[in-house]
Design a protein around this motif. Structure first.
Motif, short mmCIF file in Angstrom:
data_model
loop_
_atom_site.label_atom_id
_atom_site.label_comp_id
_atom_site.label_asym_id
_atom_site.label_seq_id
_atom_site.Cartn_x
_atom_site.Cartn_y
_atom_site.Cartn_z
N PHE A 111 0.84 -1.20 0.00
CA PHE A 111 0.00 0.00 0.00
C PHE A 111 0.88 1.25 0.00
N HIS A 119 -3.68 8.14 -2.04
CA HIS A 119 -4.70 7.99 -0.99
C HIS A 119 -4.21 8.37 0.40
N PRO A 130 -10.04 10.05 -2.73
CA PRO A 130 -10.96 9.58 -1.69
C PRO A 130 -10.26 8.93 -0.49
N LEU A 132 -9.95 6.14 2.24
CA LEU A 132 -10.30 4.71 2.18
C LEU A 132 -10.56 4.11 3.55
N ARG A 154 -10.94 2.96 -11.94
CA ARG A 154 -12.24 3.62 -12.01
C ARG A 154 -12.06 4.95 -12.72
N ARG A 221 -16.56 14.63 -2.20
CA ARG A 221 -15.56 13.95 -3.04
C ARG A 221 -14.53 14.98 -3.48
N GLU A 251 -9.26 9.85 -11.61
CA GLU A 251 -9.06 8.52 -12.16
C GLU A 251 -8.30 7.64 -11.19
N PHE A 255 -4.78 -1.55 -11.72
CA PHE A 255 -3.59 -2.26 -11.24
C PHE A 255 -3.54 -3.71 -11.70
C1 HEC Z 1 -2.81 8.16 -9.24
C2 HEC Z 1 -3.60 8.20 -8.02
C3 HEC Z 1 -4.11 6.90 -7.45
C4 HEC Z 1 -3.38 5.78 -7.09
C5 HEC Z 1 -1.88 5.55 -7.24
C6 HEC Z 1 -4.31 4.86 -6.49
N1 HEC Z 1 -5.56 5.39 -6.49
FE1 HEC Z 1 -7.25 4.51 -5.76
N2 HEC Z 1 -8.36 6.07 -6.45
C7 HEC Z 1 -7.85 7.21 -7.04
C8 HEC Z 1 -8.95 8.10 -7.36
C9 HEC Z 1 -8.84 9.47 -7.99
C10 HEC Z 1 -10.13 7.43 -6.96
C11 HEC Z 1 -11.56 7.95 -7.08
C12 HEC Z 1 -12.11 7.75 -8.43
C13 HEC Z 1 -13.40 8.50 -8.56
O1 HEC Z 1 -13.41 9.71 -8.32
O2 HEC Z 1 -14.40 7.89 -8.90
C14 HEC Z 1 -9.71 6.16 -6.40
C15 HEC Z 1 -10.60 5.22 -5.89
C16 HEC Z 1 -10.22 4.06 -5.23
C17 HEC Z 1 -11.12 3.11 -4.63
C18 HEC Z 1 -12.63 3.22 -4.63
C19 HEC Z 1 -13.06 4.00 -3.41
C20 HEC Z 1 -14.55 4.09 -3.27
O3 HEC Z 1 -14.95 5.01 -2.54
O4 HEC Z 1 -15.30 3.27 -3.79
C21 HEC Z 1 -10.36 2.14 -4.04
C22 HEC Z 1 -10.86 0.92 -3.27
C23 HEC Z 1 -8.98 2.46 -4.30
N3 HEC Z 1 -8.93 3.63 -5.01
C24 HEC Z 1 -7.91 1.72 -3.86
C25 HEC Z 1 -6.60 1.94 -4.27
C26 HEC Z 1 -5.49 1.06 -3.97
C27 HEC Z 1 -5.57 -0.18 -3.12
C28 HEC Z 1 -4.40 1.59 -4.58
C29 HEC Z 1 -2.99 1.01 -4.64
C30 HEC Z 1 -2.88 -0.27 -5.31
C31 HEC Z 1 -4.81 2.81 -5.24
N4 HEC Z 1 -6.15 2.99 -5.03
C32 HEC Z 1 -3.96 3.63 -5.97
C33 HEC Z 1 -6.54 7.50 -7.29
C34 HEC Z 1 -5.48 6.63 -7.08
#
Ligand code: HEC
Ligand code: HEC
Length: 279
Positions: A111, A119, A130, A132, A154, A221, A251, A255
């Motif tokens: 993580f 995050h 967001p 988590l 997403r 958000r 965005e 992964f």
């Molecule tokens: C480059 C930035 C970035 C990285 C790196 C990233 N995220 Fe995200 N993540 C986001 C964004 C922006 C959103 C929200 C998307 C939206 O607005 O709908 C999100 C949404 C999420 C959600 C959905 C949350 C919800 O409220 O439903 C999860 C679960 C999540 N991320 C987990 C992870 C995990 C685990 C990792 C590492 C493997 C990770 N993210 C890496 C930018 C990132």
């Protein structure tokens, strides 16, 4: 005391004399046993530096050897758990108390390396990313949904609705923004007549299938210093609307595939679920 102890003959300050009696028995015992310890230690372990080498001791102990032994026993514990992960679903891993505890420990570093930049440390959130750790989810906090969010990424979409030539006049944007800000948007006729309802639902609570935010819970958000302005901005420019260069970018990268192994993604899904908001 009856018999007088001899002094060395020195007298300081006219009444401070140095006596010649032996130190107490417990003290001598301590002295001799630490001497004995030194000798035994020097026989067993590496101790005395010589010109180009050092005494090695008869135990053959080295720091590197000990480190390797520790590592080997750690690997043995790990492989017991790791072997189970590929064939288990995230729900099965989560249901197994022992296994999920191991997974959470080993996902912490994953993580930190892959997710914390956006995050925040431990998923506590960053401006415009967001949180988590709470139970407010855009897409849902069920383990399979979290797994999908990480695997496929997403990319939500809201069209720009305000500004010149768009759906809403400036006054209408103001009205909508104000009612969202105070949590009463669903009673505003524009909410239905201008099509917000189609994505944000008649109750205003959003659709998890498309990640449209809840407009009634006052959890933002897109948090802004002036939240009313922030809401207007979202309505005016939309989210990921390719026709508006000032649109909000949101965005979650994908992964799955090449970025992380299936097992690592499973670990992260369980980890995120266990951060506190899992459903
Ligand atoms: C480059 C930035 C970035 C990285 C790196 C990233 N995220 Fe995200 N993540 C986001 C964004 C922006 C959103 C929200 C998307 C939206 O607005 O709908 C999100 C949404 C999420 C959600 C959905 C949350 C919800 O409220 O439903 C999860 C679960 C999540 N991320 C987990 C992870 C995990 C685990 C990792 C590492 C493997 C990770 N993210 C890496 C930018 C990132
Ligand atoms: C095509 C679907 C769609 C329509 C139509 C739509 N929205 Fe959205 N809206 C979204 C999505 C999806 C998000 C969440 C983006 C994200 O997850 O990052 C969003 C987010 C928002 C936000 C940000 C909420 C926050 O917590 O910061 C506001 C405000 C908003 N919409 C208001 C409106 C209003 C007002 C209308 C009608 C004029 C409208 N939306 C119409 C899909 C839509």
């Amino acid at each position: 005391m009856s018999d007088k102890i001899e002094t060395t003959g020195h007298l300081w300050d006219e009444n401070l004399a140095e006596l010649t009696n032996q130190p107490p028995g417990w003290w001598m015992l301590g002295l001799y046993s630490s001497l004995a310890f030194m000798i035994i230690y020097a026989i067993l372990y590496p101790t005395i530096p010589l010109v180009t080498t050092y005494t090695k001791g008869i135990m053959g102990w080295t720091a590197v050897k000990e480190y390797k032994q520790d590592l080997a026993s750690l690997d043995e514990i790990r492989s017991k758990y790791e072997a189970q992960l590929p064939s288990k679903s995230v729900a099965e891993i989560l249901a197994d108390e022992d296994l999920s505890q191991y997974v959470v420990r080993s996902a912490k570093v994953l993580f930190g390396d892959n997710c914390a930049a956006c995050h925040g440390t431990g998923g506590a959130g960053n401006p415009s990313y967001p949180v988590l750790v709470d139970d407010d989810w855009l897409y849902g906090g069920a383990i399979d949904i979290i797994h999908q969010s990480i695997t496929n990424g997403r990319k939500p979409m809201m069209p720009r609705m305000g500004m010149a030539g768009q759906e809403l006049t400036e006054a209408e944007v103001d009205t909508l923004a104000n009612t969202i800000h105070n949590g009463t948007v669903v009673s505003e006729p524009l909410y239905t007549s201008k099509g917000c309802v189609g994505c944000h639902t008649p109750q205003g609570t959003g659709m998890q299938a498309i990640g449209s935010a809840d407009l009634t819970d006052k959890i933002w958000r897109f948090a802004a210093e002036d939240q009313l302005d922030g809401i207007k901005y979202t309505i005016n420019h939309g989210v990921n609307d390719p026709s508006d260069p000032k649109t909000r970018n949101a965005e979650m990268p994908k992964f799955g595939g090449t970025k992380l192994s299936d097992t690592d993604i499973k670990k992260l899904a369980v980890y995120v679920h266990k951060l506190g908001g899992g459903q």
